[in-house]
Write a protein that holds these residues in place. Structure first.
Motif, mmCIF file in Angstrom:
data_model
loop_
_atom_site.group_PDB
_atom_site.id
_atom_site.type_symbol
_atom_site.label_atom_id
_atom_site.label_comp_id
_atom_site.label_asym_id
_atom_site.label_seq_id
_atom_site.Cartn_x
_atom_site.Cartn_y
_atom_site.Cartn_z
ATOM 1 N N CYS A 1 4.383 1.595 6.024
ATOM 2 C CA CYS A 1 4.967 1.311 4.716
ATOM 3 C C CYS A 1 4.905 2.443 3.689
ATOM 4 O O CYS A 1 5.916 2.882 3.156
ATOM 5 N N ASP B 1 11.200 -1.228 5.839
ATOM 6 C CA ASP B 1 10.367 -0.016 5.722
ATOM 7 C C ASP B 1 9.837 0.499 7.044
ATOM 8 O O ASP B 1 9.462 1.668 7.159
ATOM 9 N N ASN B 2 9.769 -0.371 8.025
ATOM 10 C CA ASN B 2 9.321 0.046 9.362
ATOM 11 C C ASN B 2 9.595 -1.092 10.330
ATOM 12 O O ASN B 2 9.992 -2.182 9.929
ATOM 13 N N ASP C 1 9.876 -5.797 4.538
ATOM 14 C CA ASP C 1 8.618 -5.204 4.958
ATOM 15 C C ASP C 1 8.330 -5.593 6.406
ATOM 16 O O ASP C 1 8.025 -6.748 6.688
ATOM 17 N N ASP C 2 8.460 -4.655 7.323
ATOM 18 C CA ASP C 2 8.202 -4.881 8.758
ATOM 19 C C ASP C 2 9.309 -5.686 9.451
ATOM 20 O O ASP C 2 9.067 -6.290 10.501
ATOM 21 N N LYS D 1 7.034 -5.207 -3.686
ATOM 22 C CA LYS D 1 5.914 -4.426 -3.149
ATOM 23 C C LYS D 1 6.006 -2.955 -3.559
ATOM 24 O O LYS D 1 7.036 -2.323 -3.383
ATOM 25 N N HIS E 1 5.852 -9.171 6.551
ATOM 26 C CA HIS E 1 4.489 -8.618 6.624
ATOM 27 C C HIS E 1 3.456 -9.751 6.581
ATOM 28 O O HIS E 1 3.733 -10.804 6.020
HETATM 29 CA CA CA Z 1 5.793 -2.314 6.284
#
Ligand code: CA
Ligand code: NG6
Length: 517
Positions: A83, A331-332, A43-44, A136, A279
């Motif tokens: 996300c 995700d990003n 995540d991130d 998540k 994140h």
């Molecule tokens: Ca994210």
């Protein structure tokens, strides 16, 4: 003559046998021939946050090992720079800008995947896969007005997952509880949970009004309910015994992921292991506090890398590594200050989470969506580095091809051979997204249409890619997107706009007059 015929027959049979042995992609008729599939999703995590992608100030040996023994994609894209849309695109193979609901969701948002829609797990179930998600979710739950004290559905279990152990939204959003197969884990019925994103509950402390209760300070947003001394987004009351302990989240998810593998080792299984790092809020277990020298953001990346190592070790000790395809991605792109003071900026110490790319999370520039993407399958994937243009959209049809499933529609492309390192062929183009704003990559070129809004999001200090004219970059000569070629290459620009519009349609920009300047 007889001998020659005999020899020919032997050779022929031998060739068939070899051919059979070489048939590495299972056709999917027999259950035991199908490989297990795991998506490890961070995540991130930024393009430059992994050693194999050039990080030198941060050590990620376990991800690097997957990259070295697998295919490391230099041009792999998440489907959005945030996300929810990104995860929607991954799981459904459909561009998230086609779904108006695919924006960063509050913890109370309804499910945004249509239960009739194809998803990776639903598709794999057709072939007998046991499917699970650990980690998540952030794709909405219920149909609105969720009662967190009853069965919460529809959710992951209604869109293809046989098993789910999730956090509803993000680590910084309420409800801060785990949900297993639609039920809040460890909930005491005497202490029901209430959640609201508009109003606080009477008498409940908040980050805004009760700074004395905080052990992590908020910088922007994140000043509603306080859980474990950390102020969150949204208000929550009750559910004391069910609240997660942030520092234990990595161990909790890892144990669940490991148990999932061990319990279903007969296979085939599909696991979507959706980790929470890096994140915000960044809460490494004390074992990893100060492990990186880069502050909590670095520490949780080191922690995530450790967990990935442990997880892969479980696959190895269960004897599954030569029969499991692992896809690792994010995700990003990266963000440093995403709403809490955690010294991510101050303790960067020369680390470049962007890996030289422009922008970051929320941005239409490359660092928003170009992310680490690694495939690994012992003995099956040809190790190497691939510069093929691939999108997480393509995972769906590639897995369909791997398992012998026909899928209609979607925006996914079958790039199985590329994901397995046996072909350099990528997609010709991809529409990039940063929560509803879209841009276009084709070959080495990227075109970003004009958009209103600030050029830099001040709070997170990230360039968003908004400008009042078209932007055009050639990534081969200018990977950092420093030179706008829109004026110099009008023909190319026109062609890019035309090709983009043939996929995206018109009306994609909030700037009315899109005349070329
Ligand atoms: Ca994210
Ligand atoms: C933003 C949050 C940010 C993060 C993000 C979602 C504020 C001010 N910022 O709205 O902290 O939670 O949403 O991140 O609240 S994502 O990776 O799940 O898309």
């Amino acid at each position: 003559m007889k001998n020659i015929l005999l020899m020919a027959a032997v050779l022929f049979l031998g060739a068939c046998k070899n051919g059979e042995k070489k048939k590495e992609i299972p056709e999917g008729d027999k259950k035991e021939e199908l490989p297990n599939i795991v998506i490890i999703y961070l995540d991130d995590l930024g393009y430059g946050d992994v050693g194999a992608y050039g990080a030198t100030e941060l050590s990620t040996p376990h991800m690097d090992k997957l990259a070295q023994g697998g295919v490391r994609f230099t041009d792999g894209y998440a489907t959005s720079a945030t996300c929810t849309p990104s995860r929607y695109g991954l799981l459904t193979g459909v561009y998230p800008w086609k779904n108006e609901e695919a924006k960063i969701l509050p913890g109370t948002a309804p499910l945004i995947i249509d239960t009739a829609q194809v998803t990776i797990p639903k598709m794999l179930k057709q072939k007998g896969y046991y499917t699970g998600i650990v980690g998540k979710w952030h794709l909405g739950l219920g149909r609105g007005e969720v009662d967190w004290n009853k069965e919460i559905k529809p959710g992951p279990n209604e869109v293809g997952f046989d098993y789910s152990f999730i956090m509803a939204a993000t680590q910084d959003r309420v409800p801060t509880v785990y949900i297993e197969d639609g039920k809040v884990v460890n909930l005491d019925t005497e202490d029901p949970i209430e959640v609201d994103y508009e109003r606080n509950f009477d008498g409940e402390p908040t980050g805004k009004d009760n700074p004395e209760l905080l052990r992590m300070e908020w910088h922007h947003g994140h000043n509603n309910s306080i859980v474990n001394g950390i102020p969150r987004i949204g208000f929550m009351k009750g559910g004391e015994s069910a609240k997660w302990i942030d520092e234990e989240m990595t161990d909790t998810f890892l144990e669940q992921a490991q148990a999932f593998v061990s319990d279903h080792k007969e296979g085939p299984f599909f696991l979507y292991y959706a980790m929470q790092q890096p994140h915000v809020p960044r809460t490494p277990h004390p074992r990893f506090a100060r492990a990186s020298g880069l502050g909590p953001r670095g520490d949780v990346i080191v922690e995530a890398d450790w967990a990935i190592g442990e997880f892969v070790e479980t696959l190895r000790s269960e004897g599954l590594l030569d029969n499991t395809l692992i896809i690792l991605s994010s995700d990003n792109g990266p963000v440093l200050n995403d709403g809490y003071y955690d010294r991510a900026v101050e303790q960067l110490n020369g680390h470049d989470p962007n890996g030289g790319l422009r922008g970051g999370k929320y941005s239409l520039f490359e660092a928003g969506t170009r992310v680490p993407l690694i495939t690994y399958w012992e003995g099956k994937v040809e190790p190497g580095v691939s510069d093929a243009l691939v999108s997480q959209l393509d995972v769906l049809k590639s897995l369909a091809s791997l398992t012998g499933i026909e899928v209609e529609g979607t925006d996914s492309k079958n790039l199985l051979e590329t994901f397995l390192g046996r072909s350099d062929k990528g997609r010709a183009n991809v529409v990039l997204e940063a929560t509803t704003r879209t841009a276009y990559r084709e070959g080495d070129w990227v075109m970003i249409p004009p958009y209103e809004g600030p050029s830099v999001e001040q709070k997170v200090n990230i360039e968003l890619g908004n400008s009042d004219g078209y932007l055009l970059f050639n990534l081969e000569i200018d990977p950092g997107q420093q030179t706008n070629l829109a004026q110099k290459e009008p023909e190319k620009l026109r062609e890019m706009i035309e090709n983009f519009e043939s996929i995206r349609g018109k009306g994609y920009s909030d700037i009315q007059s899109l005349e070329l300047k």
